[in-house]
Design an enzyme around this catalytic site. Sequence first.
Site, mmCIF file in Angstrom:
data_model
loop_
_atom_site.group_PDB
_atom_site.id
_atom_site.type_symbol
_atom_site.label_atom_id
_atom_site.label_comp_id
_atom_site.label_asym_id
_atom_site.label_seq_id
_atom_site.Cartn_x
_atom_site.Cartn_y
_atom_site.Cartn_z
ATOM 1 N N VAL A 91 46.512 101.385 -3.136
ATOM 2 C CA VAL A 91 45.644 102.533 -2.894
ATOM 3 C C VAL A 91 45.562 103.394 -4.154
ATOM 4 O O VAL A 91 46.576 103.744 -4.751
ATOM 5 C CB VAL A 91 46.196 103.384 -1.719
ATOM 6 C CG1 VAL A 91 45.344 104.630 -1.497
ATOM 7 C CG2 VAL A 91 46.260 102.551 -0.452
ATOM 8 N N CYS A 92 44.328 103.748 -4.520
ATOM 9 C CA CYS A 92 44.076 104.640 -5.649
ATOM 10 C C CYS A 92 43.766 106.028 -5.077
ATOM 11 O O CYS A 92 42.672 106.275 -4.583
ATOM 12 C CB CYS A 92 42.893 104.106 -6.461
ATOM 13 S SG CYS A 92 42.456 105.128 -7.856
#
Length: 158
Positions: A91-92
Amino acid sequence: MSLRNIRLQEERKQWRKDHPFGFFAKPVKGADGSLDLTVWKAGIPGKAGTIWEGGIYPIRLDFPAEYPSKPPKVKFPPGFYHPNIYPSGTVCLSILNEDQDWKPAITLKQILLGVQELLNTPNPDSPAQEPAWKAFSKDPALYEKKVLDQVKKYPHTV
């Protein structure tokens, strides 16, 4: 006992007392049956009234030895379709980046709610996978179709 494990025991206690409806999060069990507080499996429901509604999306949280000074790594299954999720599933999100908005006071509950919020409100300025980012930016109908396919892949079963 390490600071990380003390904090994770506290997080677990708080989560069991009070967590958002539809979410789950728990440490994984080791081969010997004991809980491994450094690795958690969790599920994030799609928000009601969004194209993500109806799914519950699996994530894994890996807490580094330096936690809570450093954030956990949060991953969806590889290939998860979203503009801010790398092909690996990572996840960014700024609150999960120690060089951006991570603070040791951020709780498990805040992380999971932040990831849920990201699902429906991608950050177009921080693309992590090109196909989803392109569709989100230029072809909303295709983006919605792909998300709805993913909802079917991760149905919310009660």
